[in-house]
Design an enzyme around this catalytic site. Structure first.
Site, PDB file in Angstrom:
ATOM      1  N   ARG A 129       4.426  15.494  -0.255  1.00  0.00           N
ATOM      2  CA  ARG A 129       2.956  15.570  -0.270  1.00  0.00           C
ATOM      3  C   ARG A 129       2.511  15.096  -1.642  1.00  0.00           C
ATOM      4  O   ARG A 129       3.307  15.066  -2.591  1.00  0.00           O
ATOM      5  CB  ARG A 129       2.467  16.983  -0.004  1.00  0.00           C
ATOM      6  CG  ARG A 129       2.792  17.894  -1.148  1.00  0.00           C
ATOM      7  CD  ARG A 129       2.450  19.330  -0.876  1.00  0.00           C
ATOM      8  NE  ARG A 129       3.329  20.113  -1.745  1.00  0.00           N
ATOM      9  CZ  ARG A 129       3.701  21.341  -1.525  1.00  0.00           C
ATOM     10  NH1 ARG A 129       3.301  21.975  -0.457  1.00  0.00           N
ATOM     11  NH2 ARG A 129       4.489  21.961  -2.368  1.00  0.00           N
ATOM     12  N   SER A 155     -39.309  19.619 -13.745  1.00  0.00           N
ATOM     13  CA  SER A 155     -37.946  19.985 -14.088  1.00  0.00           C
ATOM     14  C   SER A 155     -37.609  21.254 -13.321  1.00  0.00           C
ATOM     15  O   SER A 155     -38.303  22.269 -13.453  1.00  0.00           O
ATOM     16  CB  SER A 155     -37.812  20.215 -15.592  1.00  0.00           C
ATOM     17  OG  SER A 155     -36.497  20.643 -15.873  1.00  0.00           O
TER      18      SER A 155
END
Ligand code: ADP
Ligand code: MG
Ligand code: MG
Length: 902
Positions: free
Chosen positions: A343, A786
């Site tokens: 893997r 903001s």
């Protein structure tokens, strides 16, 4: 009526039918066994039962229709291919039954080897091996042990005790000294253990063994430790595991056999060259179980050069094929090499960067892919100082790295003592079995937190991460005795005041003080290490990948900074402006007195005097910041916290008044303060008189700040600098609030700015849910938004931020109500939806409206991806998070498929 033909669902895949991209269906192990099979590598034949079969079994409690028949068919064709029948008395085929989920969960689920052995086939196996009785009985005892433990929940220690007993009887420490008779005796002992615990004999029927083992693997998906692990690693609970049935190959056939594990590069540093361990005459799990001492893989060259060379060739092939570091498991059976697993291997943060850089150099991947393979969490980890570990420092325990960093300090066992010692300037480590909300003050005072219980979502871990404090949790070798003020570990007793060191990244615990060294990655960001000339491969790789991220990203990255020093550092770290400059710290220290005057002012005159005294101080602060940020935008937030935060606490004032009265001193001022504090007390200060509300209620306050900002900008510009101020009004919930502030501000700005050429934008925070929902109206009066996602989260969820994390978030995490604190990663479904609505409606009302975010989320990797997807212009975060945000903004820009790098 024509019989309706039902197409049977396919639950079983031969290795030759799968490939590496079928991890969802075949699990990681199965998909990669198939991939290796199709690459022509030597993989023992076998088949994979899908995760779908597992899911069906787990939901209905029984094997789905058709599964048994498909297993039968695949088993038959495996038997044909191998020329042996499962468990055949004369010439048995044996198989392993191995779990394998989409994401690797090391050690969490089950594997059973040697399925098919019984009292008769054990003889056949011996014959197969040329009369090797020892091998056959060794294999049989392993089957009973693994089957007993994993399929029938027989306590594993019982088998281990019996094995130890056999070795003791033989007068040896080494399992290799046990001969065939000893092992036959052990099989009898194991069978008795099995019967005692299960109330039945060890199953002799091979197919029954197989079916029970498959079912046990399915069930292991829901074992408690697997559930806990998934929660910690944020692996979805509904994936299920596949089951791999693999014909056995034997590493325990003698000295010319063996088994090993290897990495194609060093997973610690990323350095090229193979790394691995080998154990002769052993079966799979022995290597990792530490039963005997393994040898470095390189020594295999002497033992079996042919297999060694072949292995190296295969590893090179795998790397080239997977274009990444691979880890593998292999077995050599009498000089023949077999591949049992591969893997893409896990690696440290440093190795992730180094390997990504190397693979680009080697032409295996491009820079986009390199950027995709690293992440902000890894970069953040590399920015912490680390212990300088010479070999003299050996850890005494290892827990869970719950909150990164390196901390040394004196041991304390109570929150109160932590606070006391810290007040004396001592670095302390708070040691507890586990922490609870009462420990909060001690946790704040401590340099680090060490617990013997609890995982990554324990109270200690969650709270420490929230505070950015080093924490090792669940160091279960520690015996913590709070009443006695000691803990013991590995024969050492550590008392209050003794020094320990904890590494919140690795989870390791050391006795004594370990020296700390700075991060080379930070040195690079600071400009102290030249990436072109350094021989540090990590710095070179980070530089290269950061450069690519900067070129790729669409989001700009600003910083939250209130001082010139912070602004300067953030700029070195790559900040492209300030997204949040808080002005409240400008009211602290020796300026408190002016604020007190402001609050206590009995008339317009006194108030204006106090404000006039504050004006030049504020202006000087802004001048410094505008200079540091020359040419870059600076968003200044007008004062936000409730003013009573600037006054001394009630109890302290009450005591002061009492003491002064006792002494016959003048208490007029103290009394005035005391009554102001009483008057201004709020039950819910975060929902009280703060933000824009202050500006509307206290005449002249915002005006003074606006004037200071505008005057500072003009001063900087007159000096030849470039100041780009943006005035941000906090806590707006209705456009009328903003309009009122704006009208006054515009007048002042026009007056101050004159013909200086300075331009001042006026915008607002979106942090009250109502503001998000009326963003279209608010945008009419705002040149920018903001998002203050801290307050938006606080008010969106109704969570008092200062209380909840310590009080009950651990429980919410445990229950999986959320996988991570919504203050850490933005809750995209709820709070994120508010952001999305506000962004869309704001931009619809005012095209080109500038959008940013200035909450803590601006530096959180997952949140950055969300803000990118919503189309914000920038994120703003603390200086240290700026590089992380740059990297993640780059990753967000190149990520098309959202494939994961787990
Ligand atoms: P894990 O996922 O915990 O690594 P595995 O399914 O890989 O569990 O198996 C555990 C050990 O048994 C590994 O070392 C593996 O190499 C070995 N093993 C598994 N299947 C076989 C087999 N068919 N023949 C020989 N060894 C095997
Ligand atoms: Mg394995
Ligand atoms: Mg706020």
């Amino acid at each position: 009526m024509a019989a309706q033909e039902t197409v049977e669902h396919k639950y079983v895949y031969d290795f030759a039918e799968g490939n590496k991209d079928l991890k969802d269906l075949l699990g990681g192990k199965g998909a990669n066994l198939a991939e290796m099979t199709n690459l022509g590598l030597p993989v023992p034949p076998g088949f994979t039962i899908t995760t779908e079969a597992c899911k069906a079994y787990l939901t209905t409690g029984r094997e789905p229709d058709g599964l048994a028949g498909q297993i039968e068919a695949h088993l038959e064709s495996l038997e044909r291919a191998m020329g042996r029948r499962l468990g055949d008395p004369d010439d048995p085929l044996l198989v392993s039954v191995r779990s394998g989920a989409k994401f690797s969960m090391p050690g969490m689920m089950e594997t059973v080897l040697n399925v098919g052995l019984n009292d008769r086939s054990v003889v056949g196996l011996s014959n197969q091996a040329g009369g090797n009785d020892r091998f056959a009985w060794d294999s049989y005892r392993r089957l009973i042990q693994m089957f007993g433990k994993t399929v029938c929940e027989v306590p594993g220690e019982e088998f281990e005790h019996a094995l130890d007993e056999a070795k003791r009887a033989k007068g040896t420490q080494n399992d290799l000294d046990l001969d065939a008779d000893d092992l036959r005796g052990l099989v009898d002992a194991y069978k008795q253990i099995f019967a005692k615990h299960t109330g039945r004999e060890f199953p002799q029927e091979p197919r029954e063994q197989l079916d029970l083992a498959i079912r046990a693997v399915f069930d292991s998906w829901n074992a408690e430790r697997a559930i806990l692990y998934r929660r910690q690693e944020r692996i979805p609970a509904d994936l299920g595991t596949a089951v791999n049935v693999v014909s056995m190959v034997f590493g325990n056939l003698g000295p010319d056999s063996g088994t090993g594990v290897a990495f194609t590069r060093d997973p610690g540093s990323g350095a090229q060259g193979i790394y691995g361990d080998y154990l002769a005459n052993a079966q799979g799990e022995d290597v990792v179980a530490g039963i005997r001492n393994t040898v470095p893989l390189q020594e295999l060259e002497q033992l079996d050069k042919t297999s060694y060379d072949q292995l190296l060739g295969i590893m090179a092939r795998l790397e080239e094929h997977y274009k990444d570091l691979c880890d593998i498991e292999f077995t050599i059976e009498r000089g023949k090499l077999w591949m049992l697993q591969t893997r893409v291997g896990k690696r440290t943060a440093a190795a992730a960067f180094v390997i990504a850089g190397q693979l680009v150099d080697e032409g295996l991947i491009d820079l986009d892919e390199a950027l995709h393979r690293v992440n902000g969490a890894q970069l953040a980890q590399l920015m912490f100082p680390r212990f300088q570990l010479d070999h003299e420092f050996q850890p005494v325990a290892k827990g869970i790295g719950a909150s990164p960093g390196a901390a040394s300090g004196r041991v304390v066992f109570t929150s109160a003592r932590a606070v006391e010692l810290a007040a004396e300037g001592e670095a302390v480590i708070l040691v507890r079995r586990e922490t609870n909300p009462d420990d909060l003050n001690g946790m704040i005072a401590a340099k680090g937190i060490l617990t013997s219980r609890g995982g990554k979502t324990s109270h200690a871990a969650v709270v420490a991460r929230g505070m950015g404090k080093t924490c090792v949790s669940g160091a279960d070798e520690l015996e913590v005795n709070v009443p006695a003020k000691t803990f013991t570990v590995g024969g050492h007793t550590v008392g209050e005041g003794d020094v320990v060191s904890i590494d919140g990244t690795t989870g390791k615990v050391y006795l004594g003080e370990v020296p700390v060294m700075p991060s080379e990655v930070v040195q690079y960001f600071e400009g102290e290490l030249d990436p072109e000339t350094t021989d540090d491969p990590l710095v070179r790789a980070v530089h290269r990948i950061m450069t690519h991220a900067d070129a790729a990203r669409r989001l700009r990255v600003r910083t939250n900074a209130d001082t010139g020093a912070d602004a300067a550092r953030a700029r070195r770290f790559g900040a492209e402006g300030i997204g949040l400059c808080r002005t409240e710290h400008m009211f602290l220290g020796d300026r408190r007195e002016l604020v007190e005057r402001l609050i206590l002012a009995s008339g317009e005159r006194e108030r204006d005097d106090a404000l006039a005294a504050l004006l030049p101080l504020q202006r000087a602060d802004f001048v410094e910041i505008f200079r540091e940020m020359d040419g870059l935008p600076v968003t200044v937030r007008l004062i936000d916290p409730p003013l009573h935060e600037f006054l001394p606490p009630l109890e302290q004032l009450a005591v002061n008044v009492a003491v002064a009265q006792e002494r016959g001193e003048d208490v007029a001022k103290e009394e005035a303060l005391l009554s102001a504090v009483r008057r201004m007390h709020e039950e819910n200060p975060m929902l009280g008189l703060r933000g824009v509300r202050l500006g509307l209620v206290i005449p002249g306050l915002f005006a003074m700040q606006v004037r200071a900002i505008a005057e500072a900008a003009v001063a900087v510009v007159r000096d030849g600098g470039r100041a780009c101020p943006e005035i941000m009004v906090p806590l707006v919930g209705a456009v009328q609030e903003l309009e009122t502030v704006r009208a006054e501000a515009e007048k002042i700005i026009a007056e101050v700015v004159g013909d200086s050429g300075v331009e001042v934008l006026i915008g607002t925070m979106i942090e009250v849910p109502r503001a998000a929902l009326t963003a279209g109206q608010i945008a009419e009066a705002a040149e920018f938004f903001s998002f203050g996602t801290n307050d938006l989260t606080q008010m969106g969820w109704g969570f008092s931020r200062d209380d909840v994390e310590g009080a009950f978030f651990w429980r919410y995490l445990e229950l999986g109500i959320f996988g991570i604190s919504p203050f850490e990663s933005i809750d995209t479904d709820g709070v994120g939806r508010l952001v999305r609505i506000a962004a869309e409606e704001g931009r619809a009302a005012r095209p080109g409206l500038k959008l940013g975010v200035c909450g803590e989320h601006g530096g959180d990797p997952e949140s950055v991806h969300f803000f990118h997807s919503v189309g914000l212009d920038y994120v703003s975060c603390s200086p240290f998070r700026v590089p992380v945000a740059r990297l993640e903004a780059g990753r967000a820009a190149i990520s098309t498929t959202g494939s994961d790098s787990r």
